[in-house]
Design a protein around this motif. Structure first.
Motif, PDB file in Angstrom:
ATOM      1  N   ILE B  43       0.828  -1.202   0.000  1.00  0.00           N
ATOM      2  CA  ILE B  43       0.000   0.000   0.000  1.00  0.00           C
ATOM      3  C   ILE B  43       0.860   1.247   0.000  1.00  0.00           C
ATOM      4  N   SER B  44       1.900   1.265   0.842  1.00  0.00           N
ATOM      5  CA  SER B  44       2.705   2.479   0.893  1.00  0.00           C
ATOM      6  C   SER B  44       3.469   2.692  -0.421  1.00  0.00           C
ATOM      7  N   TYR B  45       3.928   1.603  -1.016  1.00  0.00           N
ATOM      8  CA  TYR B  45       4.576   1.760  -2.323  1.00  0.00           C
ATOM      9  C   TYR B  45       3.596   2.266  -3.359  1.00  0.00           C
ATOM     10  N   SER B  46       2.360   1.746  -3.294  1.00  0.00           N
ATOM     11  CA  SER B  46       1.352   2.182  -4.265  1.00  0.00           C
ATOM     12  C   SER B  46       1.085   3.668  -4.125  1.00  0.00           C
ATOM     13  N   ILE B  47       1.012   4.138  -2.880  1.00  0.00           N
ATOM     14  CA  ILE B  47       0.741   5.569  -2.669  1.00  0.00           C
ATOM     15  C   ILE B  47       1.813   6.406  -3.338  1.00  0.00           C
ATOM     16  N   LEU B  48       3.077   6.030  -3.104  1.00  0.00           N
ATOM     17  CA  LEU B  48       4.181   6.795  -3.694  1.00  0.00           C
ATOM     18  C   LEU B  48       4.147   6.725  -5.219  1.00  0.00           C
ATOM     19  N   THR B  49       3.881   5.517  -5.736  1.00  0.00           N
ATOM     20  CA  THR B  49       3.850   5.356  -7.192  1.00  0.00           C
ATOM     21  C   THR B  49       2.751   6.197  -7.806  1.00  0.00           C
ATOM     22  N   ILE B  50       1.578   6.164  -7.168  1.00  0.00           N
ATOM     23  CA  ILE B  50       0.470   6.954  -7.707  1.00  0.00           C
ATOM     24  C   ILE B  50       0.813   8.442  -7.661  1.00  0.00           C
ATOM     25  N   PHE B  51       1.424   8.864  -6.569  1.00  0.00           N
ATOM     26  CA  PHE B  51       1.832  10.267  -6.467  1.00  0.00           C
ATOM     27  C   PHE B  51       2.792  10.620  -7.612  1.00  0.00           C
ATOM     28  N   ALA B  52       3.785   9.749  -7.842  1.00  0.00           N
ATOM     29  CA  ALA B  52       4.765  10.024  -8.888  1.00  0.00           C
ATOM     30  C   ALA B  52       4.110  10.061 -10.262  1.00  0.00           C
ATOM     31  N   ILE B  53       3.200   9.118 -10.493  1.00  0.00           N
ATOM     32  CA  ILE B  53       2.550   9.083 -11.807  1.00  0.00           C
ATOM     33  C   ILE B  53       1.683  10.307 -12.025  1.00  0.00           C
ATOM     34  N   LEU B  54       0.938  10.679 -10.985  1.00  0.00           N
ATOM     35  CA  LEU B  54       0.092  11.877 -11.096  1.00  0.00           C
ATOM     36  C   LEU B  54       0.942  13.102 -11.412  1.00  0.00           C
ATOM     37  N   THR B  55       2.049  13.232 -10.693  1.00  0.00           N
ATOM     38  CA  THR B  55       2.920  14.383 -10.922  1.00  0.00           C
ATOM     39  C   THR B  55       3.448  14.368 -12.357  1.00  0.00           C
ATOM     40  N   THR B  56       3.904  13.184 -12.780  1.00  0.00           N
ATOM     41  CA  THR B  56       4.453  13.072 -14.134  1.00  0.00           C
ATOM     42  C   THR B  56       3.413  13.470 -15.167  1.00  0.00           C
ATOM     43  N   LEU B  57       2.186  12.940 -15.007  1.00  0.00           N
ATOM     44  CA  LEU B  57       1.149  13.236 -15.991  1.00  0.00           C
ATOM     45  C   LEU B  57       0.816  14.721 -16.011  1.00  0.00           C
ATOM     46  N   SER B  58       0.840  15.343 -14.828  1.00  0.00           N
ATOM     47  CA  SER B  58       0.411  16.739 -14.805  1.00  0.00           C
ATOM     48  C   SER B  58       1.464  17.685 -15.380  1.00  0.00           C
ATOM     49  N   THR B  59       2.670  17.174 -15.739  1.00  0.00           N
ATOM     50  CA  THR B  59       3.623  18.069 -16.410  1.00  0.00           C
ATOM     51  C   THR B  59       3.237  18.258 -17.868  1.00  0.00           C
ATOM     52  N   ARG B  60       2.396  17.348 -18.398  1.00  0.00           N
ATOM     53  CA  ARG B  60       1.943  17.373 -19.793  1.00  0.00           C
ATOM     54  C   ARG B  60       3.094  17.195 -20.789  1.00  0.00           C
ATOM     55  N   ILE B  61       4.224  16.680 -20.313  1.00  0.00           N
ATOM     56  CA  ILE B  61       5.309  16.352 -21.239  1.00  0.00           C
ATOM     57  C   ILE B  61       5.079  14.928 -21.710  1.00  0.00           C
ATOM     58  N   SER B  62       5.360  14.684 -22.990  1.00  0.00           N
ATOM     59  CA  SER B  62       5.042  13.361 -23.526  1.00  0.00           C
ATOM     60  C   SER B  62       5.778  12.284 -22.738  1.00  0.00           C
ATOM     61  N   LEU B  63       5.021  11.265 -22.352  1.00  0.00           N
ATOM     62  CA  LEU B  63       5.560  10.205 -21.510  1.00  0.00           C
ATOM     63  C   LEU B  63       6.710   9.495 -22.201  1.00  0.00           C
ATOM     64  N   ARG B  64       6.563   9.323 -23.515  1.00  0.00           N
ATOM     65  CA  ARG B  64       7.588   8.640 -24.283  1.00  0.00           C
ATOM     66  C   ARG B  64       8.915   9.381 -24.176  1.00  0.00           C
ATOM     67  N   PHE B  65       8.824  10.703 -24.231  1.00  0.00           N
ATOM     68  CA  PHE B  65      10.045  11.511 -24.157  1.00  0.00           C
ATOM     69  C   PHE B  65      10.716  11.356 -22.799  1.00  0.00           C
ATOM     70  N   ILE B  66       9.904  11.397 -21.738  1.00  0.00           N
ATOM     71  CA  ILE B  66      10.476  11.275 -20.395  1.00  0.00           C
ATOM     72  C   ILE B  66      11.153   9.920 -20.229  1.00  0.00           C
ATOM     73  N   LEU B  67      10.455   8.856 -20.640  1.00  0.00           N
ATOM     74  CA  LEU B  67      11.001   7.513 -20.455  1.00  0.00           C
ATOM     75  C   LEU B  67      12.254   7.312 -21.309  1.00  0.00           C
TER      76      LEU B  67
END
Ligand code: ATP
Ligand code: MG
Lengths: 290, 266
Positions: B43-67
């Motif tokens: 659960i705690s890992y999931s919370i952090l992962t979800i936080f990271a994903i939300l933050t990443t998505l909200s930058t609106r930079i293409s995911l492919r480029f970031i990865l």
């Protein structure tokens, strides 16, 4: 060696948010022995174009053919080194490429890499140094002790010493004094004729284009905007102004003169003396009618 | 180098993350880096992962480029994972690979550590992806300000940082230009025996150093000519200001941290 571009596009940093299309489906043909001037507003893709001529860049799309060497997106030419020995490129501000201990060694660097013999290199240095205006006494100096203009000449000598068949010049005289500019351009022109070179000159100087080139290509936003003999291209002042280019001063003068006096003297690359005679003739002729 | 992508190169934008105060971003990342090590169950890992994903998505930079920008790091992550599979011997034996027994504990731990590693790098690279170098140095100078009391040269450090950051692209460009000029003169940087290739570096390095020194001198002169005399009494063109948005985001982050600590004991 003929130069042919077929539908060439080039994208910097493709597949990233910074992708920038610098060449856009560019096609042209330059027969061996021509003197071509490439003109265009800053950022129109001139330097990108010339880097395709010796395989520094490979097209993202399309096909570049230099003599027998073919370069496409998925095929580097087999013999890149041979291509580079035949295509000499003088880059914008070439003095940045100097590095060796002495002027002599720096000029010898190119030919040595391409396997020219020591005696032949020495012979070429003694021939080329005076031609570009480098005194023999400078040959043992460090290139970093020279003035900007002298450094430029040494860098140019370093490219000429390879004896290329195609000479590519990217604004070779930018930032030199007026006298130095015309000296160097005259030297290139003489070399072009004597050695029967194919010369590609990128320039912002319409005067140089009119004076030396037998073919002009105007670039705009990575595409070919116009192409033809200088007289015809420069006759289209309005079209040129549209892409932030001026026509040469002599043509501006002729256009204004023709409009002012209601005469029609065409531009045929007359010398100043010939033009003066024509003007005299036109004005006298106009008076005699009155 | 034309097509090379620098890890975490700034991508202009106007997203929520772009507009956050850079000091806030650095603070949050600082605490995130610490908090990541407190995660201890799904659960705690999931919370952090979800936080990271939300933050990443909200930058609106293409995911492919970031990865894609993280390519060099994938290798490290894979390496960590495999290392764990080999070394850890806890739990039950799951299966056998060439005589190596793979334990269930190894799988879980390898996965957890790799994920932790990935989250750290993802979040820190978001900072440079969404913040201009200038903003980062301003923020660092501001955050380190208290150290001035113990005579730490905060302003000088920040200046050095911003000048270096400013000149990295310039130097890369210069390297590209000079290597092309020398390649045109027959230097081969890519093929041939190692010894020759090392030799080929001299014609590249000498002009590069010459121009870097020249640039440094010119910059120093230009700065003096414009009256630069250190940080004393200097005012700022860009003022950093904490806005409502920053406080909101910080509260959200605190909530995430609280949730993490609460779920640790599950
Ligand atoms: N290494 C690079 N990475 C990304 N974009 C580039 C790179 N080099 C050039 N460009 C872009 O490609 C376009 C064409 O550049 P290019 O250097 O060919 O122009 P140019 O016609 O030679 O201009 P100038 O007259 O100023 O020399 C420009 O918009 C430039 O910003
Ligand atoms: Mg250019």
């Amino acid at each position: 060696m003929d130069i042919t571009f077929k539908d060439v596009s080039y994208i910097y940093q493709a597949n990233s948010p910074f992708a920038h299309k610098a060449l856009d489906h560019l096609s042209f043909h330059i027969p061996a022995g021509s003197f071509v001037a490439i003109i265009g507003h800053t950022g129109s893709g001139k330097s990108t174009l010339i880097q395709h001529l010796n395989g520094l860049l490979t097209p993202t799309e399309g096909e570049v053919q230099i003599g027998d060497h073919q370069i496409t997106s998925d095929k580097k030419p087999e013999n890149l080194k041979e291509l580079r020995s035949k295509v000499g490129v003088v880059f914008q501000y070439p003095e940045h490429q100097l590095f060796d201990e002495t002027v002599r060694k720096d000029i010898a660097f190119g030919p040595k890499n391409f396997g020219v013999s020591e005696e032949e290199i020495e012979r070429r240095i003694l021939e080329i140094a005076p031609a570009v205006g480098i005194d023999e006494s400078l040959l043992e100096r460090s290139p970093f002790d020279l003035s900007g203009g002298q450094m430029r000449r040494v860098a140019i000598a370093g490219v000429l010493a390879v004896k290329p068949n195609i000479l590519v010049l990217d604004e070779p005289t930018a930032g030199l004094d007026p006298r130095g500019q015309s000296d160097i351009m005259n030297m290139f022109y003489e070399l072009h004729q004597r050695e029967n070179l194919t010369t590609i000159l990128v320039t912002h100087s319409m005067e140089d284009a009119v004076k030396y080139a037998d073919h002009v290509m105007i670039m705009n936003k990575g595409t070919k905007y116009m192409e033809g003999i200088p007289e015809e291209v420069f006759a289209q002042q309005e079209a040129l102004n549209k892409v932030q280019l001026d026509v040469p001063e002599v043509i501006q003068f002729l256009n204004a003169f023709n409009a002012r006096f209601g005469v029609d003297i065409p531009f045929r690359r007359q010398s100043v003396a010939e033009l003066a005679a024509e003007i005299q003739h036109a004005l006298k002729g106009a008076e005699s009618i009155e | 180098m034309n097509n090379a992508i620098v890890i975490g190169q700034y991508v202009p934008g106007n997203s929520l993350i772009h507009r956050l105060d850079p000091r806030m971003k650095i603070t949050i990342i600082f605490f995130f880096v610490i908090v990541v090590f407190f995660a201890n169950n799904i659960i705690s890992y999931s919370i952090l992962t979800i936080f990271a994903i939300l933050t990443t998505l909200s930058t609106r930079i293409s995911l492919r480029f970031i990865l894609k920008g993280l390519t060099p790091v994938w290798f490290l992550i894979a390496f960590t994972f495999i290392l764990h599979l080999i070394v850890t011997k806890e739990g039950t034996v799951l299966f056998d690979v060439f005589g190596y027994k793979v334990y269930s504990g190894a799988l879980i731990q390898g996965f957890a550590i790799s994920l932790r590693f990935f989250l750290l790098i993802l979040i820190t690279s978001l900072l440079t992806l969404t913040t201009t170098p200038i903003e980062i140095t301003d923020a660092v100078e501001d955050l380190l300000h208290p150290l001035k009391k113990i005579k730490f040269p905060v302003h000088e450090l920040a200046l050095m940082m911003s000048i270096s950051l400013r000149f990295i692209p310039t130097l890369l460009q210069e390297t590209d230009k000079i290597s092309k000029a020398q390649a045109s003169r027959g230097v081969d940087f890519r093929t041939g025996p190692i010894k020759e290739r090392l030799h080929a570096i001299v014609p590249l390095l000498v002009p590069l150093f010459v121009s870097a020194f020249k640039r440094a001198e010119e910059l120093a002169m230009a700065m003096e000519a414009r009256g630069y005399q250190g940080g004393e009494g200097r005012t700022r063109l860009r003022q950093l200001k904490i806005k409502g948005l920053d406080i909101l985001v910080f509260l959200f982050f605190l909530a995430v941290v609280a949730a993490l600590f609460w779920t640790r004991n599950y």
